[in-house]
Design a protein around this motif. Structure first.
Motif, PDB file in Angstrom:
ATOM      1  N   ALA A 158       0.827  -1.208   0.000  1.00  0.00           N
ATOM      2  CA  ALA A 158       0.000   0.000   0.000  1.00  0.00           C
ATOM      3  C   ALA A 158       0.863   1.261   0.000  1.00  0.00           C
ATOM      4  N   ILE A 159       1.969   1.229   0.746  1.00  0.00           N
ATOM      5  CA  ILE A 159       2.895   2.362   0.775  1.00  0.00           C
ATOM      6  C   ILE A 159       3.539   2.557  -0.595  1.00  0.00           C
ATOM      7  N   LYS A 160       3.928   1.461  -1.221  1.00  0.00           N
ATOM      8  CA  LYS A 160       4.592   1.550  -2.520  1.00  0.00           C
ATOM      9  C   LYS A 160       3.639   1.962  -3.630  1.00  0.00           C
ATOM     10  N   GLU A 161       2.373   1.585  -3.519  1.00  0.00           N
ATOM     11  CA  GLU A 161       1.443   1.782  -4.627  1.00  0.00           C
ATOM     12  C   GLU A 161       0.714   3.116  -4.600  1.00  0.00           C
ATOM     13  N   ILE A 162       0.624   3.762  -3.435  1.00  0.00           N
ATOM     14  CA  ILE A 162      -0.083   5.030  -3.396  1.00  0.00           C
ATOM     15  C   ILE A 162       0.677   6.068  -4.215  1.00  0.00           C
ATOM     16  N   GLU A 163      -0.048   6.842  -5.019  1.00  0.00           N
ATOM     17  CA  GLU A 163       0.590   7.792  -5.926  1.00  0.00           C
ATOM     18  C   GLU A 163       0.798   9.148  -5.255  1.00  0.00           C
ATOM     19  N   LYS A 164       1.278   9.110  -4.037  1.00  0.00           N
ATOM     20  CA  LYS A 164       1.589  10.321  -3.286  1.00  0.00           C
ATOM     21  C   LYS A 164       2.859  10.068  -2.490  1.00  0.00           C
ATOM     22  N   PRO A 165       3.689  11.100  -2.288  1.00  0.00           N
ATOM     23  CA  PRO A 165       4.930  10.894  -1.544  1.00  0.00           C
ATOM     24  C   PRO A 165       4.667  10.473  -0.105  1.00  0.00           C
ATOM     25  N   GLY A 217       3.442  20.548  -4.258  1.00  0.00           N
ATOM     26  CA  GLY A 217       4.045  20.262  -5.558  1.00  0.00           C
ATOM     27  C   GLY A 217       3.058  19.674  -6.555  1.00  0.00           C
ATOM     28  N   PRO A 218       3.551  19.320  -7.749  1.00  0.00           N
ATOM     29  CA  PRO A 218       2.706  18.744  -8.803  1.00  0.00           C
ATOM     30  C   PRO A 218       2.406  17.275  -8.521  1.00  0.00           C
ATOM     31  N   SER A 219       1.316  17.009  -7.838  1.00  0.00           N
ATOM     32  CA  SER A 219       1.028  15.679  -7.303  1.00  0.00           C
ATOM     33  C   SER A 219       0.986  14.592  -8.362  1.00  0.00           C
ATOM     34  N   LYS A 220       0.344  14.877  -9.498  1.00  0.00           N
ATOM     35  CA  LYS A 220       0.250  13.854 -10.536  1.00  0.00           C
ATOM     36  C   LYS A 220       1.631  13.488 -11.064  1.00  0.00           C
ATOM     37  N   ALA A 221       2.474  14.486 -11.243  1.00  0.00           N
ATOM     38  CA  ALA A 221       3.833  14.214 -11.712  1.00  0.00           C
ATOM     39  C   ALA A 221       4.616  13.421 -10.673  1.00  0.00           C
ATOM     40  N   TYR A 222       4.462  13.764  -9.388  1.00  0.00           N
ATOM     41  CA  TYR A 222       5.135  13.013  -8.334  1.00  0.00           C
ATOM     42  C   TYR A 222       4.718  11.548  -8.368  1.00  0.00           C
ATOM     43  N   GLY A 223       3.412  11.301  -8.532  1.00  0.00           N
ATOM     44  CA  GLY A 223       2.919   9.933  -8.562  1.00  0.00           C
ATOM     45  C   GLY A 223       3.521   9.133  -9.702  1.00  0.00           C
ATOM     46  N   MET A 224       3.630   9.770 -10.859  1.00  0.00           N
ATOM     47  CA  MET A 224       4.211   9.087 -12.019  1.00  0.00           C
ATOM     48  C   MET A 224       5.718   8.878 -11.839  1.00  0.00           C
ATOM     49  N   MET A 225       6.405   9.860 -11.244  1.00  0.00           N
ATOM     50  CA  MET A 225       7.838   9.699 -10.965  1.00  0.00           C
ATOM     51  C   MET A 225       8.074   8.503 -10.047  1.00  0.00           C
ATOM     52  N   LYS A 226       7.246   8.413  -9.009  1.00  0.00           N
ATOM     53  CA  LYS A 226       7.363   7.320  -8.039  1.00  0.00           C
ATOM     54  C   LYS A 226       7.224   5.975  -8.740  1.00  0.00           C
ATOM     55  N   LYS A 227       6.199   5.832  -9.576  1.00  0.00           N
ATOM     56  CA  LYS A 227       5.995   4.586 -10.306  1.00  0.00           C
ATOM     57  C   LYS A 227       7.173   4.284 -11.230  1.00  0.00           C
ATOM     58  N   MET A 228       7.628   5.299 -11.958  1.00  0.00           N
ATOM     59  CA  MET A 228       8.679   5.087 -12.949  1.00  0.00           C
ATOM     60  C   MET A 228       9.980   4.633 -12.291  1.00  0.00           C
ATOM     61  N   ILE A 229      10.339   5.286 -11.198  1.00  0.00           N
ATOM     62  CA  ILE A 229      11.584   4.934 -10.519  1.00  0.00           C
ATOM     63  C   ILE A 229      11.511   3.520  -9.957  1.00  0.00           C
ATOM     64  N   ASP A 230      10.389   3.170  -9.327  1.00  0.00           N
ATOM     65  CA  ASP A 230      10.253   1.824  -8.771  1.00  0.00           C
ATOM     66  C   ASP A 230      10.271   0.761  -9.872  1.00  0.00           C
ATOM     67  N   ARG A 231       9.660   1.057 -11.003  1.00  0.00           N
ATOM     68  CA  ARG A 231       9.621   0.100 -12.103  1.00  0.00           C
ATOM     69  C   ARG A 231      10.966  -0.036 -12.815  1.00  0.00           C
ATOM     70  N   SER A 232      11.835   0.954 -12.653  1.00  0.00           N
ATOM     71  CA  SER A 232      13.103   0.942 -13.392  1.00  0.00           C
ATOM     72  C   SER A 232      13.992  -0.240 -13.030  1.00  0.00           C
ATOM     73  N   PHE A 233      13.739  -0.858 -11.858  1.00  0.00           N
ATOM     74  CA  PHE A 233      14.558  -1.993 -11.440  1.00  0.00           C
ATOM     75  C   PHE A 233      14.162  -3.291 -12.143  1.00  0.00           C
ATOM     76  N   GLU A 235       7.952   6.579 -20.260  1.00  0.00           N
ATOM     77  CA  GLU A 235       8.175   8.020 -20.152  1.00  0.00           C
ATOM     78  C   GLU A 235       7.442   8.764 -21.266  1.00  0.00           C
ATOM     79  N   ARG A 236       7.522   8.215 -22.447  1.00  0.00           N
ATOM     80  CA  ARG A 236       6.878   8.844 -23.607  1.00  0.00           C
ATOM     81  C   ARG A 236       5.364   8.955 -23.412  1.00  0.00           C
ATOM     82  N   ILE A 237       4.741   7.858 -22.975  1.00  0.00           N
ATOM     83  CA  ILE A 237       3.287   7.837 -22.769  1.00  0.00           C
ATOM     84  C   ILE A 237       2.893   8.754 -21.624  1.00  0.00           C
TER      85      ILE A 237
END
Length: 258
Positions: A90-97, A200-216, A227-229
């Motif tokens: 739940a901590i990892k999946e929420i789209e908020k810091p 801050g820009p909440s939607k962008a933060y949520g997407m950054m969080k997902k992208m960084i976690d998925r990068s592994f 990133e493109r989508i």
């Protein structure tokens, strides 16, 4: 009956306080399910844009409750860890810091709960321990996943094998902690950081969080396409328009999270 989890919302920041100080905020079912439910509600509440997890009393969390060790059945342990896993996800999946604010001691699954958060701020005198080996167990709560990705497998094995406490200073040097502050400043510094993120820009933060976690786990090609989508979607948000307008006007943007 005293609640094992306290909730407070101020300045668009939800603070979750682990509230079992007599047991150093060790986890019981009510605490873990309370965190999960609070995060579910926060995920759908646009008025909440950042989350802090902290502990009441002398410590952040001692993790598993030593009072139940040795008496729980295999079925009970399996079910308890399942609830813990749901909390970590739940901590990892929420789209908020999510910020872990650590003081005193963070041990075992308490340390791993902090590792699951997006950011960790800790008092200079705090200590951390992966003490599972001391009782003949392995890590639970995702420590075997999170820590090697930060410090590498060799150091992670050393910490897990020894189970000895590690200072906040060493973990800061290793990149595990984002910030360490004097203990008397921890609450203020945590609040200031959380409020800053909440503006801050909440939607962008949520997407950054997902992208960084998925990068592994994703390939470069997959990340590039993600990133493109995502960028194509974010350019239509109100926050992007406000950011561009503020940049042109040479002023600080006022983001709304939309």
């Amino acid at each position: 009956m005293k609640s094992s989890l306290l909730l407070e919302t101020t300045d668009r920041v939800l603070t979750l306080t682990l509230n079992r100080p007599d047991s150093l905020n060790s986890f019981d079912e009510n605490t873990l399910t309370g965190i999960v439910e609070a995060l579910k509600q926060a995920d759908h509440n646009q008025e909440i844009r950042a989350i802090v997890i902290r502990g009441a009393g002398r410590a952040f969390s001692a993790g598993g409750d030593v009072k139940t060790m040795g008496s729980a059945t295999s079925t009970e342990v399996y079910e308890h860890i399942g609830i813990l896993n749901t909390c970590i996800k739940a901590i990892k999946e929420i789209e908020k810091p999510v910020i872990a604010s650590v003081h005193g001691f963070a041990a075992g699954a308490g340390f791993n709960l902090a590792l699951a958060c997006d950011l960790i701020i800790a008092s200079e005198d705090s200590q951390f321990a992966l003490s599972f080996s001391k009782v003949g167990l392995i890590s639970d709560g995702g420590g075997s996943y999170f820590l090697p990705r930060i410090i590498g497998p060799h150091l992670a094995k050393e910490f897990f094998f020894s189970g000895e406490p590690v200072t906040a200073g060493r973990l800061f040097d290793l990149g595990v902690l984002n910030r360490i502050v004097p203990s008397e400043n921890l609450d203020e510094e945590t609040t200031d950081w959380a409020v800053e993120l909440a503006s801050g820009p909440s939607k962008a933060y949520g997407m950054m969080k997902k992208m960084i976690d998925r990068s592994f786990t994703l390939s470069l090609d997959e990340i590039l396409e993600q990133e493109r989508i995502t960028q194509t979607l974010l350019i239509s948000t109100e926050d992007h328009a406000e950011g561009v307008s503020a940049f042109k006007d040479k002023r600080r943007p006022t983001f709304t999270g939309k």
